[in-house]
Design an enzyme around this catalytic site. Sequence first.
Site, PDB file in Angstrom:
ATOM      1  N   ASP A 125     -49.504  41.181  59.599  1.00 50.73           N
ATOM      2  CA  ASP A 125     -49.991  39.833  59.890  1.00 50.73           C
ATOM      3  C   ASP A 125     -51.188  39.482  59.004  1.00 50.73           C
ATOM      4  OD1 ASP A 125     -49.858  37.359  61.096  1.00 50.73           O
ATOM      5  OD2 ASP A 125     -50.546  38.006  63.049  1.00 50.73           O
ATOM      6  N   ASN A 126     -52.262  38.964  59.582  1.00 49.69           N
ATOM      7  CA  ASN A 126     -53.380  38.426  58.795  1.00 49.69           C
ATOM      8  C   ASN A 126     -54.296  39.532  58.276  1.00 49.69           C
ATOM      9  OD1 ASN A 126     -52.484  36.403  60.913  1.00 49.69           O
ATOM     10  ND2 ASN A 126     -53.645  35.092  59.539  1.00 49.69           N
ATOM     11  N   HIS A 146     -49.709  36.807  55.729  1.00 54.16           N
ATOM     12  CA  HIS A 146     -50.202  35.482  55.340  1.00 54.16           C
ATOM     13  C   HIS A 146     -51.048  35.649  54.078  1.00 54.16           C
ATOM     14  CE1 HIS A 146     -49.044  33.262  59.063  1.00 54.16           C
ATOM     15  NE2 HIS A 146     -49.147  34.467  59.602  1.00 54.16           N
ATOM     16  N   HIS A 184     -44.214  40.335  57.860  1.00 52.38           N
ATOM     17  CA  HIS A 184     -44.939  39.176  58.412  1.00 52.38           C
ATOM     18  C   HIS A 184     -46.391  39.276  57.963  1.00 52.38           C
ATOM     19  CE1 HIS A 184     -45.547  36.100  61.793  1.00 52.38           C
ATOM     20  NE2 HIS A 184     -46.765  36.311  61.307  1.00 52.38           N
ATOM     21  N   HIS A 194     -43.053  31.506  64.343  1.00 53.12           N
ATOM     22  CA  HIS A 194     -44.145  32.007  65.173  1.00 53.12           C
ATOM     23  C   HIS A 194     -43.883  31.531  66.604  1.00 53.12           C
ATOM     24  CE1 HIS A 194     -45.991  32.735  61.339  1.00 53.12           C
ATOM     25  NE2 HIS A 194     -47.162  33.056  61.837  1.00 53.12           N
ATOM     26  N   GLU A 215     -47.408  32.773  70.861  1.00 54.36           N
ATOM     27  CA  GLU A 215     -48.597  33.544  70.493  1.00 54.36           C
ATOM     28  C   GLU A 215     -49.731  33.183  71.456  1.00 54.36           C
ATOM     29  OE1 GLU A 215     -51.208  34.693  66.516  1.00 54.36           O
ATOM     30  OE2 GLU A 215     -49.735  33.075  66.408  1.00 54.36           O
TER      31      GLU A 215
END
Length: 418
Positions: free
Chosen positions: A310-311, A63, A61, A210, A213
């Site tokens: 993630d990010n 981005h 996961h 998603h 969240e």
Amino acid sequence: MRLANAAIPAAFQDGDGEDLALFDITLDGARIASVEPASGSLIGARDCAGGIVVPAFVDMHTHLDKGHVWPRTPNPDGTFAGAMAATGRDRAAFWSADDVAARMDFALRAAYAHGTAAIRTHIDSIAPQDRISWPVFAEMRERWAGRMTLQGCSLNPIDLLPDDLGPHFDHVTEHGGIVGAVMYTVAGREAKLRALLEEAEARGLDVDLHVDEALDPTRNDLALIAAEATRIGFSGTITCGHCCTLMTMDDGEADRTLDAVADAGLAIVSLPLCNLYLQDRVAGRTPRIRGGTLVHEMAARGIPVAVASDNTRDPFYAYGDLDMAEVWREATRLLHLDHPVGEWPLAFSATPAAIMGLPDRDKVAPGAVADLTIFRARRWTELFARPQVDRTVIRNGAVLDTPLPDYRELDDRWTLPR
């Protein structure tokens, strides 16, 4: 290549053995040829000196299209709303094919140097960005073939999915992707979710969503997804990322939700670093609730649980470098994945590999892919105490000599005209 005195965690051993037992590992090209109890002989071997050896990381996961934009478009208040607004501005102003490709390639080189062998990235797919980013991703996937396995997943707010899903699905699958969405508490989301899952089932596609969240105990889209998956009899894999509201539910509601998730066969990916950064953030106030989700309760029910990064250096998370060793270390502290460590090492490689459909990445055993990471650390307390910058990465049976990319390479991204 022969690796002597390698400490293999019990979770990755082919059988029931002592945790961090010492083995000699023989590699034959891109596969592991043998794994035998350590003989004590160093002749013709690379001595791991008791260092921990694990399969290559799988980061399911991320981005990649958002990454590394913070220097030009920061999120000053650090909130989720601020991240959404800043990302929207940056996307509209800068996300050309050249810009997305430059940042994506930088991120992949960092992940590769850190020891990651496979990545799933969510790709912002609201028109017209979908026509820009997906061809870039497809080209990047081909460029990295043989070094890193890349999977793409479309990312749209659930309410902005088109009523006619055919062209959207066609575009995503044309570029080798799967489908997903961001669940929000908006009117009509049930019908949109139902249409998305039904179309994915008809096409034999997995789905990655998603979900929840936030830290609102009344928000329970995870239960909605489980119910829809059960109603449809979904035959693929539905992955739900984040699932933070479980942290605030009472035990009864959380138990009922997780029982439904287990019955529906959903998979979960937890993103503790980004969730810790974003959730319960109010200016001038210390956060009361840590980010994460109920991973122990999920594992107890047999729900597949992966942990991912993630990010990276974008408005949603100002830090990170797609280093799964960092994610593993911090997740262990945040989510208490220790005492005992047990099966939790699987959450950073074998479990996400299985969810993504990648074979031969569950054990350090004969026949498995010879993609390994060797740490100098000999015990769990050593592994999680330091950043492990001196790790050795083996890919296709050969030691990598790949430096991390320099952030200065991206300086021209920050001087682009607005």
